[in-house]
Write an enzyme that holds these catalytic residues in place. Structure first.
Site, PDB file in Angstrom:
ATOM      1  N   THR A 160       0.837  -1.200   0.000  1.00 50.82           N
ATOM      2  CA  THR A 160       0.000   0.000   0.000  1.00 50.82           C
ATOM      3  C   THR A 160       0.874   1.253   0.000  1.00 50.82           C
ATOM      4  O   THR A 160       0.365   2.367  -0.004  1.00 50.82           O
ATOM      5  CB  THR A 160      -0.917   0.030   1.249  1.00 50.82           C
ATOM      6  OG1 THR A 160      -0.069   0.022   2.407  1.00 50.82           O
ATOM      7  CG2 THR A 160      -1.839  -1.173   1.296  1.00 50.82           C
TER       8      THR A 160
ATOM      9  N   LEU B 220       6.424   3.531  -2.574  1.00 51.58           N
ATOM     10  CA  LEU B 220       7.360   2.930  -3.529  1.00 51.58           C
ATOM     11  C   LEU B 220       6.628   1.967  -4.463  1.00 51.58           C
ATOM     12  O   LEU B 220       6.837   1.961  -5.679  1.00 51.58           O
ATOM     13  CB  LEU B 220       8.479   2.182  -2.786  1.00 51.58           C
ATOM     14  CG  LEU B 220       9.476   1.515  -3.722  1.00 51.58           C
ATOM     15  CD1 LEU B 220      10.471   2.533  -4.248  1.00 51.58           C
ATOM     16  CD2 LEU B 220      10.223   0.377  -3.036  1.00 51.58           C
ATOM     17  N   ALA B 221       5.734   1.154  -3.876  1.00 59.03           N
ATOM     18  CA  ALA B 221       4.992   0.190  -4.679  1.00 59.03           C
ATOM     19  C   ALA B 221       4.196   0.914  -5.758  1.00 59.03           C
ATOM     20  O   ALA B 221       4.221   0.540  -6.930  1.00 59.03           O
ATOM     21  CB  ALA B 221       4.069  -0.633  -3.785  1.00 59.03           C
ATOM     22  N   LYS B 222       3.533   1.995  -5.357  1.00 61.10           N
ATOM     23  CA  LYS B 222       2.678   2.701  -6.327  1.00 61.10           C
ATOM     24  C   LYS B 222       3.503   3.443  -7.369  1.00 61.10           C
ATOM     25  O   LYS B 222       3.203   3.426  -8.548  1.00 61.10           O
ATOM     26  CB  LYS B 222       1.788   3.711  -5.588  1.00 61.10           C
ATOM     27  CG  LYS B 222       0.699   3.038  -4.777  1.00 61.10           C
ATOM     28  CD  LYS B 222      -0.209   4.092  -4.170  1.00 61.10           C
ATOM     29  CE  LYS B 222      -0.556   3.680  -2.756  1.00 61.10           C
ATOM     30  NZ  LYS B 222      -1.049   4.742  -1.924  1.00 61.10           N
TER      31      LYS B 222
ATOM     32  N   ASP C   5      20.077  -1.147  -5.189  1.00 64.09           N
ATOM     33  CA  ASP C   5      20.574   0.221  -5.283  1.00 64.09           C
ATOM     34  C   ASP C   5      20.075   0.676  -6.651  1.00 64.09           C
ATOM     35  O   ASP C   5      20.611   0.256  -7.684  1.00 64.09           O
ATOM     36  CB  ASP C   5      22.104   0.257  -5.228  1.00 64.09           C
ATOM     37  CG  ASP C   5      22.611   1.688  -5.234  1.00 64.09           C
ATOM     38  OD1 ASP C   5      22.130   2.485  -6.065  1.00 64.09           O
ATOM     39  OD2 ASP C   5      23.479   2.015  -4.419  1.00 64.09           O
ATOM     40  N   HIS C   6      19.041   1.507  -6.673  1.00 64.57           N
ATOM     41  CA  HIS C   6      18.379   1.736  -7.962  1.00 64.57           C
ATOM     42  C   HIS C   6      19.291   2.449  -8.961  1.00 64.57           C
ATOM     43  O   HIS C   6      19.045   2.401 -10.157  1.00 64.57           O
ATOM     44  CB  HIS C   6      17.031   2.442  -7.782  1.00 64.57           C
ATOM     45  CG  HIS C   6      17.115   3.915  -7.534  1.00 64.57           C
ATOM     46  ND1 HIS C   6      17.412   4.432  -6.307  1.00 64.57           N
ATOM     47  CD2 HIS C   6      16.944   4.979  -8.350  1.00 64.57           C
ATOM     48  CE1 HIS C   6      17.425   5.763  -6.385  1.00 64.57           C
ATOM     49  NE2 HIS C   6      17.139   6.120  -7.619  1.00 64.57           N
TER      50      HIS C   6
ATOM     51  N   HIS D 133      24.527   5.088  -3.544  1.00 65.63           N
ATOM     52  CA  HIS D 133      24.604   5.472  -4.961  1.00 65.63           C
ATOM     53  C   HIS D 133      25.964   6.054  -5.358  1.00 65.63           C
ATOM     54  O   HIS D 133      26.538   5.686  -6.379  1.00 65.63           O
ATOM     55  CB  HIS D 133      23.518   6.493  -5.302  1.00 65.63           C
ATOM     56  CG  HIS D 133      22.160   6.132  -4.791  1.00 65.63           C
ATOM     57  ND1 HIS D 133      21.687   4.841  -4.823  1.00 65.63           N
ATOM     58  CD2 HIS D 133      21.166   6.883  -4.233  1.00 65.63           C
ATOM     59  CE1 HIS D 133      20.449   4.830  -4.308  1.00 65.63           C
ATOM     60  NE2 HIS D 133      20.125   6.056  -3.946  1.00 65.63           N
TER      61      HIS D 133
ATOM     62  N   LYS E  74      18.269  19.331 -11.481  1.00 66.51           N
ATOM     63  CA  LYS E  74      18.217  17.890 -11.215  1.00 66.51           C
ATOM     64  C   LYS E  74      19.121  17.243 -12.244  1.00 66.51           C
ATOM     65  O   LYS E  74      18.841  17.301 -13.452  1.00 66.51           O
ATOM     66  CB  LYS E  74      16.777  17.396 -11.374  1.00 66.51           C
ATOM     67  CG  LYS E  74      16.624  15.885 -11.481  1.00 66.51           C
ATOM     68  CD  LYS E  74      16.598  15.226 -10.137  1.00 66.51           C
ATOM     69  CE  LYS E  74      16.528  13.704 -10.257  1.00 66.51           C
ATOM     70  NZ  LYS E  74      16.862  13.020  -9.022  1.00 66.51           N
TER      71      LYS E  74
END
Ligand code: BG6
Length: 488
Positions: A14, A17-19, A176-177, A239, A344
Protein backbone atom coordinates in the site's frame (compact mmCIF):
# COMPACT_ATOMS: atom_id res chain seq x y z
CA UNK A 1 13.53 -13.71 -24.48
CA UNK A 2 13.38 -15.69 -21.26
CA UNK A 3 10.07 -15.40 -19.47
CA UNK A 4 10.49 -16.08 -15.78
CA UNK A 5 7.69 -17.80 -13.92
CA UNK A 6 7.44 -16.59 -10.36
CA UNK A 7 5.34 -15.01 -7.65
CA UNK A 8 6.39 -11.63 -6.36
CA UNK A 9 5.35 -11.03 -2.76
CA UNK A 10 5.47 -7.33 -1.88
CA UNK A 11 5.67 -6.33 1.77
CA UNK A 12 4.46 -2.73 1.76
CA UNK A 13 2.00 -3.03 -1.14
CA UNK A 14 0.00 0.00 0.00
CA UNK A 15 3.10 2.20 0.20
CA UNK A 16 4.53 4.90 -1.95
CA UNK A 17 7.36 2.93 -3.53
CA UNK A 18 4.99 0.19 -4.68
CA UNK A 19 2.68 2.70 -6.33
CA UNK A 20 5.30 4.96 -7.85
CA UNK A 21 7.85 2.42 -9.00
CA UNK A 22 6.97 -1.24 -8.57
CA UNK A 23 3.54 -1.53 -10.20
CA UNK A 24 4.45 0.53 -13.28
CA UNK A 25 7.70 -1.45 -13.65
CA UNK A 26 6.00 -4.83 -13.44
CA UNK A 27 3.42 -3.60 -15.92
CA UNK A 28 6.12 -2.55 -18.37
CA UNK A 29 7.65 -6.01 -18.14
CA UNK A 30 4.25 -7.54 -18.86
CA UNK A 31 3.58 -5.16 -21.71
CA UNK A 32 7.05 -5.72 -23.14
CA UNK A 33 6.33 -9.44 -23.24
CA UNK A 34 9.01 -10.19 -20.65
CA UNK A 35 6.66 -12.05 -18.33
CA UNK A 36 4.67 -15.07 -19.32
CA UNK A 37 1.09 -15.42 -18.15
CA UNK A 38 2.59 -17.59 -15.42
CA UNK A 39 3.19 -15.00 -12.75
CA UNK A 40 1.41 -13.59 -9.73
CA UNK A 41 1.90 -10.61 -7.47
CA UNK A 42 0.79 -10.78 -3.87
CA UNK A 43 0.50 -7.45 -2.09
CA UNK A 44 0.75 -7.38 1.70
CA UNK A 45 0.02 -4.52 4.05
CA UNK A 46 -1.66 -3.71 7.33
CA UNK A 47 -4.71 -2.12 5.73
CA UNK A 48 -7.81 -4.27 5.30
CA UNK A 49 -7.81 -4.03 1.50
CA UNK A 50 -9.31 -6.59 -0.86
CA UNK A 51 -7.96 -7.90 -4.17
CA UNK A 52 -10.16 -5.29 -5.82
CA UNK A 53 -8.69 -2.38 -3.82
CA UNK A 54 -5.21 -3.47 -4.77
CA UNK A 55 -6.16 -3.91 -8.42
CA UNK A 56 -7.70 -0.42 -8.47
CA UNK A 57 -4.55 1.01 -6.91
CA UNK A 58 -2.41 -0.75 -9.50
CA UNK A 59 -4.60 0.64 -12.31
CA UNK A 60 -4.26 4.16 -10.93
CA UNK A 61 -0.50 3.82 -10.77
CA UNK A 62 -0.26 3.12 -14.50
CA UNK A 63 -0.19 5.80 -17.17
CA UNK A 64 -3.39 7.16 -18.72
CA UNK A 65 -2.61 5.93 -22.20
CA UNK A 66 -2.43 2.23 -21.60
CA UNK A 67 -4.68 -0.30 -23.27
CA UNK A 68 -7.61 -1.13 -20.96
CA UNK A 69 -7.78 -4.75 -22.05
CA UNK A 70 -4.10 -5.24 -21.30
CA UNK A 71 -4.49 -3.57 -17.89
CA UNK A 72 -7.40 -5.89 -17.04
CA UNK A 73 -5.39 -8.97 -17.99
CA UNK A 74 -2.44 -7.68 -15.99
CA UNK A 75 -4.46 -6.92 -12.88
CA UNK A 76 -5.91 -10.42 -12.76
CA UNK A 77 -2.49 -11.54 -11.56
CA UNK A 78 -2.68 -9.34 -8.43
CA UNK A 79 -3.84 -10.53 -5.00
CA UNK A 80 -3.97 -8.76 -1.67
CA UNK A 81 -3.73 -10.07 1.87
CA UNK A 82 -3.92 -8.00 5.07
CA UNK A 83 -0.78 -8.94 6.93
CA UNK A 84 0.70 -8.56 10.39
CA UNK A 85 4.45 -9.12 10.12
CA UNK A 86 4.71 -10.17 13.76
CA UNK A 87 1.84 -12.65 13.63
CA UNK A 88 2.79 -16.20 12.68
CA UNK A 89 -0.73 -16.88 11.46
CA UNK A 90 -0.28 -14.29 8.73
CA UNK A 91 2.62 -16.32 7.36
CA UNK A 92 0.60 -19.53 7.42
CA UNK A 93 -2.22 -17.91 5.48
CA UNK A 94 0.26 -16.47 3.04
CA UNK A 95 1.77 -19.90 2.45
CA UNK A 96 -1.64 -21.35 1.67
CA UNK A 97 -2.33 -18.54 -0.78
CA UNK A 98 1.07 -18.93 -2.47
CA UNK A 99 0.55 -22.65 -2.94
CA UNK A 100 -2.88 -22.01 -4.45
CA UNK A 101 -1.45 -19.44 -6.81
CA UNK A 102 1.30 -21.84 -7.89
CA UNK A 103 -1.41 -24.21 -9.06
CA UNK A 104 -3.69 -21.57 -10.52
CA UNK A 105 -0.99 -19.74 -12.51
CA UNK A 106 1.27 -22.76 -13.19
CA UNK A 107 4.17 -21.34 -11.22
CA UNK A 108 6.84 -23.88 -10.26
CA UNK A 109 7.23 -22.67 -6.66
CA UNK A 110 9.50 -19.71 -7.49
CA UNK A 111 9.07 -16.88 -5.00
CA UNK A 112 10.51 -13.42 -4.62
CA UNK A 113 9.92 -11.65 -1.33
CA UNK A 114 10.24 -7.92 -1.86
CA UNK A 115 10.75 -5.78 1.24
CA UNK A 116 9.39 -2.37 0.39
CA UNK A 117 8.49 -1.15 3.85
CA UNK A 118 9.91 0.20 7.12
CA UNK A 119 13.35 -1.37 7.57
CA UNK A 120 12.85 -2.20 11.25
CA UNK A 121 10.80 -5.24 10.21
CA UNK A 122 13.15 -6.68 7.59
CA UNK A 123 14.79 -9.03 10.09
CA UNK A 124 11.53 -10.21 11.65
CA UNK A 125 10.01 -10.94 8.27
CA UNK A 126 13.02 -12.91 7.04
CA UNK A 127 13.11 -14.97 10.24
CA UNK A 128 9.39 -15.76 10.05
CA UNK A 129 9.49 -16.61 6.36
CA UNK A 130 11.98 -19.33 7.15
CA UNK A 131 10.54 -20.58 10.45
CA UNK A 132 7.02 -20.81 8.99
CA UNK A 133 8.19 -22.76 5.96
CA UNK A 134 7.66 -20.19 3.20
CA UNK A 135 11.17 -20.58 1.89
CA UNK A 136 10.73 -24.30 1.36
CA UNK A 137 9.30 -24.70 -2.10
CA UNK A 138 9.95 -26.80 -5.16
CA UNK A 139 11.42 -23.81 -6.93
CA UNK A 140 13.77 -21.01 -5.84
CA UNK A 141 13.23 -18.28 -3.27
CA UNK A 142 14.86 -14.84 -3.36
CA UNK A 143 14.76 -11.76 -1.20
CA UNK A 144 14.82 -8.21 -2.55
CA UNK A 145 15.65 -5.68 0.08
CA UNK A 146 15.30 -1.92 -0.19
CA UNK A 147 17.53 0.66 1.40
CA UNK A 148 18.31 1.79 3.99
CA UNK A 149 20.39 -1.31 4.64
CA UNK A 150 21.18 -0.34 8.23
CA UNK A 151 22.09 3.01 9.67
CA UNK A 152 25.77 2.30 10.26
CA UNK A 153 28.04 -0.74 10.15
CA UNK A 154 26.84 -2.43 13.37
CA UNK A 155 23.15 -2.10 12.44
CA UNK A 156 23.84 -3.26 8.88
CA UNK A 157 25.73 -6.29 10.25
CA UNK A 158 22.84 -7.06 12.57
CA UNK A 159 20.31 -6.85 9.74
CA UNK A 160 22.53 -8.96 7.53
CA UNK A 161 22.83 -11.64 10.22
CA UNK A 162 19.06 -11.76 10.50
CA UNK A 163 18.35 -12.10 6.81
CA UNK A 164 21.20 -14.56 6.35
CA UNK A 165 19.45 -16.89 8.81
CA UNK A 166 16.76 -17.33 6.20
CA UNK A 167 18.45 -16.61 2.86
CA UNK A 168 21.93 -17.33 1.54
CA UNK A 169 24.02 -14.48 0.10
CA UNK A 170 23.21 -15.54 -3.45
CA UNK A 171 19.48 -15.38 -2.70
CA UNK A 172 19.70 -11.79 -1.40
CA UNK A 173 19.24 -8.90 -3.82
CA UNK A 174 20.06 -5.56 -2.16
CA UNK A 175 18.60 -2.85 -4.33
CA UNK A 176 20.57 0.22 -5.28
CA UNK A 177 18.38 1.74 -7.96
CA UNK A 178 21.30 3.70 -9.43
CA UNK A 179 22.71 0.36 -10.60
CA UNK A 180 19.59 -0.09 -12.71
CA UNK A 181 20.04 3.20 -14.58
CA UNK A 182 20.89 2.90 -18.25
CA UNK A 183 23.90 5.22 -18.16
CA UNK A 184 25.30 3.86 -14.91
CA UNK A 185 25.33 0.45 -16.61
CA UNK A 186 26.90 2.14 -19.60
CA UNK A 187 29.97 3.21 -17.57
CA UNK A 188 31.33 -0.32 -17.90
CA UNK A 189 30.76 -0.46 -21.64
CA UNK A 190 32.25 2.97 -22.28
CA UNK A 191 35.31 2.01 -20.27
CA UNK A 192 35.89 -1.59 -21.27
CA UNK A 193 34.53 -1.45 -24.81
CA UNK A 194 36.67 1.42 -26.09
CA UNK A 195 40.39 1.27 -26.74
CA UNK A 196 40.60 5.07 -26.75
CA UNK A 197 39.45 5.30 -23.16
CA UNK A 198 40.62 2.21 -21.34
CA UNK A 199 44.29 2.83 -22.11
CA UNK A 200 44.02 6.32 -20.67
CA UNK A 201 42.04 5.28 -17.61
CA UNK A 202 44.63 5.79 -14.87
CA UNK A 203 46.71 8.30 -12.99
CA UNK A 204 49.02 8.63 -15.97
CA UNK A 205 46.41 10.51 -17.96
CA UNK A 206 43.54 11.43 -15.65
CA UNK A 207 43.74 14.52 -13.46
CA UNK A 208 40.59 13.98 -11.44
CA UNK A 209 37.11 12.48 -11.63
CA UNK A 210 34.01 14.34 -10.48
CA UNK A 211 30.59 12.89 -9.76
CA UNK A 212 27.67 15.21 -9.16
CA UNK A 213 24.16 14.11 -8.27
CA UNK A 214 22.02 17.16 -7.66
CA UNK A 215 18.33 17.42 -6.94
CA UNK A 216 15.94 20.35 -6.98
CA UNK A 217 13.46 18.68 -4.63
CA UNK A 218 13.76 19.29 -0.93
CA UNK A 219 13.15 16.74 1.77
CA UNK A 220 9.39 16.77 0.96
CA UNK A 221 7.39 14.68 3.44
CA UNK A 222 10.32 12.48 4.45
CA UNK A 223 11.60 14.72 7.25
CA UNK A 224 11.22 11.93 9.82
CA UNK A 225 13.42 9.53 7.89
CA UNK A 226 15.82 12.14 6.56
CA UNK A 227 16.60 13.71 9.94
CA UNK A 228 18.19 10.41 10.98
CA UNK A 229 19.81 9.80 7.66
CA UNK A 230 21.09 12.94 5.95
CA UNK A 231 22.68 13.05 2.52
CA UNK A 232 25.70 11.01 3.59
CA UNK A 233 23.67 7.91 4.45
CA UNK A 234 20.88 8.58 1.95
CA UNK A 235 23.03 9.08 -1.16
CA UNK A 236 26.77 8.66 -0.54
CA UNK A 237 26.88 5.30 1.24
CA UNK A 238 25.06 3.65 -1.64
CA UNK A 239 24.60 5.47 -4.96
CA UNK A 240 27.72 7.66 -4.95
CA UNK A 241 30.09 4.94 -3.76
CA UNK A 242 28.63 2.52 -6.31
CA UNK A 243 29.42 5.00 -9.07
CA UNK A 244 32.95 5.51 -7.71
CA UNK A 245 33.47 1.73 -7.77
CA UNK A 246 32.29 1.40 -11.36
CA UNK A 247 34.52 4.24 -12.49
CA UNK A 248 37.60 3.07 -10.63
CA UNK A 249 37.43 -0.72 -10.87
CA UNK A 250 39.88 -2.77 -12.90
CA UNK A 251 38.49 -4.65 -15.89
CA UNK A 252 36.75 -7.80 -14.67
CA UNK A 253 38.02 -11.11 -16.04
CA UNK A 254 34.55 -11.89 -17.31
CA UNK A 255 31.15 -10.26 -17.16
CA UNK A 256 29.88 -12.46 -14.36
CA UNK A 257 28.37 -11.06 -11.16
CA UNK A 258 31.22 -12.57 -9.12
CA UNK A 259 34.00 -11.09 -11.24
CA UNK A 260 32.43 -7.65 -11.51
CA UNK A 261 31.58 -7.41 -7.86
CA UNK A 262 35.01 -8.61 -6.84
CA UNK A 263 36.66 -5.77 -8.80
CA UNK A 264 34.26 -3.22 -7.30
CA UNK A 265 34.98 -4.50 -3.82
CA UNK A 266 38.72 -3.93 -4.35
CA UNK A 267 38.05 -0.25 -5.00
CA UNK A 268 36.18 0.10 -1.73
CA UNK A 269 39.00 -1.71 0.04
CA UNK A 270 41.46 0.79 -1.41
CA UNK A 271 39.61 3.90 -0.17
CA UNK A 272 42.02 5.73 2.08
CA UNK A 273 40.70 6.04 5.63
CA UNK A 274 40.51 9.59 6.96
CA UNK A 275 41.63 10.25 10.53
CA UNK A 276 38.90 11.79 12.66
CA UNK A 277 40.59 15.17 12.99
CA UNK A 278 41.15 15.41 9.23
CA UNK A 279 37.58 14.74 8.08
CA UNK A 280 36.86 18.41 7.40
CA UNK A 281 39.83 18.55 5.02
CA UNK A 282 38.10 15.94 2.85
CA UNK A 283 34.37 16.26 3.43
CA UNK A 284 32.04 19.25 3.53
CA UNK A 285 28.52 19.07 4.92
CA UNK A 286 25.85 21.67 4.38
CA UNK A 287 22.15 22.35 4.72
CA UNK A 288 19.82 24.27 2.42
CA UNK A 289 18.54 27.62 3.53
CA UNK A 290 15.59 29.41 1.93
CA UNK A 291 15.84 30.42 -1.70
CA UNK A 292 14.24 30.11 -5.10
CA UNK A 293 13.79 27.07 -7.31
CA UNK A 294 12.37 27.54 -10.80
CA UNK A 295 11.02 30.96 -9.84
CA UNK A 296 9.28 29.69 -6.69
CA UNK A 297 10.32 30.65 -3.20
CA UNK A 298 11.12 27.67 -1.03
CA UNK A 299 11.73 27.28 2.70
CA UNK A 300 15.01 26.30 4.32
CA UNK A 301 15.57 22.78 5.66
CA UNK A 302 15.14 23.74 9.31
CA UNK A 303 11.60 24.99 8.58
CA UNK A 304 10.48 21.76 6.87
CA UNK A 305 7.93 19.55 8.62
CA UNK A 306 9.29 16.90 10.99
CA UNK A 307 12.66 18.64 11.05
CA UNK A 308 14.32 19.94 14.21
CA UNK A 309 14.57 23.77 13.95
CA UNK A 310 18.17 23.39 15.15
CA UNK A 311 18.90 20.33 13.05
CA UNK A 312 22.49 19.47 12.14
CA UNK A 313 21.40 17.02 9.45
CA UNK A 314 23.21 17.59 6.18
CA UNK A 315 21.24 17.91 2.95
CA UNK A 316 24.44 18.31 0.95
CA UNK A 317 27.77 16.50 0.95
CA UNK A 318 30.90 17.18 -1.05
CA UNK A 319 33.92 14.96 -0.62
CA UNK A 320 37.32 14.08 -1.91
CA UNK A 321 38.06 10.38 -1.99
CA UNK A 322 41.53 8.99 -2.31
CA UNK A 323 42.02 5.53 -3.75
CA UNK A 324 45.29 3.92 -2.77
CA UNK A 325 45.96 1.72 -5.74
CA UNK A 326 48.56 1.67 -8.51
CA UNK A 327 45.98 2.85 -10.99
CA UNK A 328 44.67 5.77 -8.98
CA UNK A 329 47.48 7.01 -6.74
CA UNK A 330 47.36 10.81 -6.86
CA UNK A 331 43.97 11.13 -8.61
CA UNK A 332 41.24 12.68 -6.47
CA UNK A 333 37.66 11.47 -6.91
CA UNK A 334 35.40 14.37 -6.02
CA UNK A 335 31.76 13.71 -5.25
CA UNK A 336 28.89 16.05 -4.43
CA UNK A 337 25.23 15.51 -3.88
CA UNK A 338 22.48 17.61 -2.42
CA UNK A 339 18.85 18.60 -2.31
CA UNK A 340 17.34 21.93 -3.37
CA UNK A 341 20.12 22.64 -5.85
CA UNK A 342 19.73 24.54 -9.08
CA UNK A 343 19.22 21.51 -11.36
CA UNK A 344 18.22 17.89 -11.21
CA UNK A 345 21.15 16.15 -12.77
CA UNK A 346 23.59 13.29 -12.36
CA UNK A 347 26.84 13.59 -14.23
CA UNK A 348 30.35 12.22 -14.21
CA UNK A 349 33.22 14.33 -15.50
CA UNK A 350 36.59 12.77 -16.23
CA UNK A 351 39.20 15.48 -16.51
CA UNK A 352 42.32 14.44 -18.40
CA UNK A 353 45.78 15.77 -17.63
CA UNK A 354 47.13 18.74 -19.54
CA UNK A 355 49.64 18.27 -22.31
CA UNK A 356 53.20 18.99 -21.20
CA UNK A 357 53.42 22.07 -23.41
CA UNK A 358 50.95 24.58 -24.78
CA UNK A 359 51.69 25.38 -28.42
CA UNK A 360 48.52 27.18 -29.35
CA UNK A 361 47.72 29.87 -26.85
CA UNK A 362 49.52 32.75 -25.19
CA UNK A 363 51.74 31.79 -22.30
CA UNK A 364 49.25 33.08 -19.72
CA UNK A 365 46.32 31.18 -21.23
CA UNK A 366 45.70 27.53 -20.47
CA UNK A 367 44.57 25.01 -23.03
CA UNK A 368 41.18 23.67 -22.06
CA UNK A 369 41.62 20.18 -20.60
CA UNK A 370 40.02 17.27 -22.40
CA UNK A 371 36.90 16.12 -20.61
CA UNK A 372 34.79 13.04 -20.96
CA UNK A 373 31.34 13.70 -19.54
CA UNK A 374 28.92 10.89 -18.84
CA UNK A 375 25.38 12.25 -18.56
CA UNK A 376 23.42 9.87 -16.39
CA UNK A 377 20.18 11.83 -15.95
CA UNK A 378 17.95 13.51 -17.00
CA UNK A 379 19.85 13.50 -20.31
CA UNK A 380 21.49 10.22 -21.15
CA UNK A 381 24.64 10.41 -23.21
CA UNK A 382 28.30 11.23 -23.40
CA UNK A 383 30.21 14.35 -24.38
CA UNK A 384 33.83 14.71 -25.22
CA UNK A 385 35.52 18.07 -24.93
CA UNK A 386 38.46 18.44 -27.30
CA UNK A 387 40.45 21.37 -28.65
CA UNK A 388 40.18 22.52 -32.24
CA UNK A 389 41.61 25.34 -34.26
CA UNK A 390 40.20 28.78 -33.63
CA UNK A 391 38.35 29.87 -36.78
CA UNK A 392 40.05 32.55 -38.83
CA UNK A 393 43.60 33.53 -39.32
CA UNK A 394 44.68 34.47 -35.81
CA UNK A 395 45.61 30.91 -34.82
CA UNK A 396 45.19 29.35 -31.40
CA UNK A 397 42.80 26.70 -30.14
CA UNK A 398 39.25 26.60 -28.80
CA UNK A 399 37.39 23.88 -26.96
CA UNK A 400 34.84 21.98 -29.05
CA UNK A 401 32.33 19.53 -27.68
CA UNK A 402 31.15 16.29 -29.27
CA UNK A 403 27.81 15.18 -27.90
CA UNK A 404 26.15 11.83 -28.14
CA UNK A 405 22.62 11.66 -26.84
CA UNK A 406 21.74 8.12 -25.93
CA UNK A 407 18.06 8.65 -25.26
CA UNK A 408 17.62 10.54 -28.54
CA UNK A 409 18.94 7.62 -30.57
CA UNK A 410 17.08 4.93 -28.68
CA UNK A 411 13.62 6.27 -29.20
CA UNK A 412 11.97 3.38 -27.37
CA UNK A 413 11.54 4.14 -23.69
CA UNK A 414 14.61 3.27 -21.69
CA UNK A 415 13.43 0.85 -19.07
CA UNK A 416 13.00 2.24 -15.60
CA UNK A 417 15.74 1.22 -13.19
CA UNK A 418 13.25 -0.83 -11.18
CA UNK A 419 11.94 -2.62 -14.24
CA UNK A 420 15.39 -3.85 -15.10
CA UNK A 421 16.28 -4.81 -11.54
CA UNK A 422 13.08 -6.76 -10.89
CA UNK A 423 13.60 -8.64 -14.14
CA UNK A 424 17.26 -9.34 -13.27
CA UNK A 425 16.18 -10.77 -9.94
CA UNK A 426 13.59 -12.99 -11.64
CA UNK A 427 16.36 -14.27 -13.89
CA UNK A 428 18.73 -14.75 -10.97
CA UNK A 429 21.26 -12.17 -12.13
CA UNK A 430 22.68 -10.31 -9.13
CA UNK A 431 25.27 -8.23 -11.02
CA UNK A 432 23.47 -4.95 -10.45
CA UNK A 433 22.71 -5.46 -6.79
CA UNK A 434 24.96 -4.70 -3.84
CA UNK A 435 26.89 -7.63 -2.37
CA UNK A 436 27.23 -7.73 1.41
CA UNK A 437 30.98 -7.02 1.16
CA UNK A 438 30.24 -3.76 -0.66
CA UNK A 439 27.71 -2.74 1.97
CA UNK A 440 30.14 -3.64 4.73
CA UNK A 441 33.04 -1.64 3.26
CA UNK A 442 30.92 1.36 2.33
CA UNK A 443 29.51 1.63 5.86
CA UNK A 444 33.02 1.36 7.28
CA UNK A 445 33.99 4.39 5.21
CA UNK A 446 30.81 6.35 5.93
CA UNK A 447 30.90 5.68 9.68
CA UNK A 448 34.31 7.30 9.82
CA UNK A 449 32.84 10.52 8.45
CA UNK A 450 29.61 10.49 10.42
CA UNK A 451 31.52 9.85 13.66
CA UNK A 452 33.52 13.01 13.10
CA UNK A 453 30.35 14.91 12.22
CA UNK A 454 28.61 13.83 15.40
CA UNK A 455 30.69 16.48 17.07
CA UNK A 456 29.01 19.82 16.47
CA UNK A 457 32.43 21.47 16.38
CA UNK A 458 32.68 20.68 12.71
CA UNK A 459 30.92 23.32 10.67
CA UNK A 460 27.69 22.67 8.89
CA UNK A 461 27.56 25.19 6.07
CA UNK A 462 24.40 26.71 4.68
CA UNK A 463 23.65 27.15 0.98
CA UNK A 464 20.91 29.03 -0.68
CA UNK A 465 18.20 26.87 -2.25
CA UNK A 466 18.60 27.10 -6.00
CA UNK A 467 22.40 27.44 -5.85
CA UNK A 468 24.91 24.68 -6.54
CA UNK A 469 25.97 24.29 -2.90
CA UNK A 470 28.21 26.04 -0.39
CA UNK A 471 31.44 27.87 -1.13
CA UNK A 472 33.30 25.39 1.05
CA UNK A 473 32.67 22.74 -1.62
CA UNK A 474 34.43 24.92 -4.20
CA UNK A 475 37.32 25.51 -1.83
CA UNK A 476 37.72 21.76 -1.39
CA UNK A 477 38.79 21.54 -5.04
CA UNK A 478 40.56 24.87 -5.19
CA UNK A 479 43.01 23.64 -2.58
CA UNK A 480 44.14 21.06 -5.17
CA UNK A 481 44.17 23.63 -7.99
CA UNK A 482 40.93 22.17 -9.42
CA UNK A 483 37.35 23.32 -9.79
CA UNK A 484 33.94 21.76 -10.37
CA UNK A 485 32.96 21.56 -14.00
CA UNK A 486 29.64 23.27 -14.11
CA UNK A 487 26.48 21.33 -14.81
CA UNK A 488 24.35 22.43 -17.79
C1 BG6 B 1 16.99 7.83 -3.10
C2 BG6 B 1 17.06 8.78 -1.93
O1 BG6 B 1 17.75 6.67 -2.83
O2 BG6 B 1 17.50 8.45 -4.27
C3 BG6 B 1 16.31 10.05 -2.24
O3 BG6 B 1 16.52 8.17 -0.77
C4 BG6 B 1 16.77 10.64 -3.54
O4 BG6 B 1 16.46 10.99 -1.19
C5 BG6 B 1 16.77 9.60 -4.64
O5 BG6 B 1 15.89 11.69 -3.87
C6 BG6 B 1 17.39 10.13 -5.91
O6 BG6 B 1 17.17 9.22 -6.94
P1 BG6 B 1 17.08 9.68 -8.45
O7 BG6 B 1 16.91 8.42 -9.22
O8 BG6 B 1 15.91 10.61 -8.55
O9 BG6 B 1 18.37 10.38 -8.74
Amino acid sequence: NIKPKSTLVIFGATGDLAKRKLYPSIFNLFKGNKLSEEFAVVGLGRRPWSNETLRDTVKQSLGQNEDDGLIERFCEHFYYMPFDVQEKNSYHELNVLLNELDTKHHIPGNRIFYMAMAPEFFGTIATNLKSEGLTETNGWTRLIIEKPFGHDLPSAQQLNREIREAFSEDEIYRIDHYLGKEMVQNIEVIRFGNAIFEHLWSNRYIENIQITSSETLGVEDRGGYYEKSGALRDMVQNHMLQMVSLLAMDPPLRLTPEEIRSEKIKVLRALRPIPNEKVSDYFVRAQYGPGEIDGNEVAGYRSESNVDPESYTETYVAGKLVIDSHRWAGVPFYIRTGKRLRVKSTEVVIQFKDLPMNLYLNKEEKVHPNLLIIHIQPDEGISLVLNGKKMGMSGGSVPVQLDYCNDCVNTGNTPEAYERLIYDCMLGDATNFAHWDEVDLSWTYIDMISKAWESRDIDIHTYESGSMGPKAADELLERDGNHWWSIN
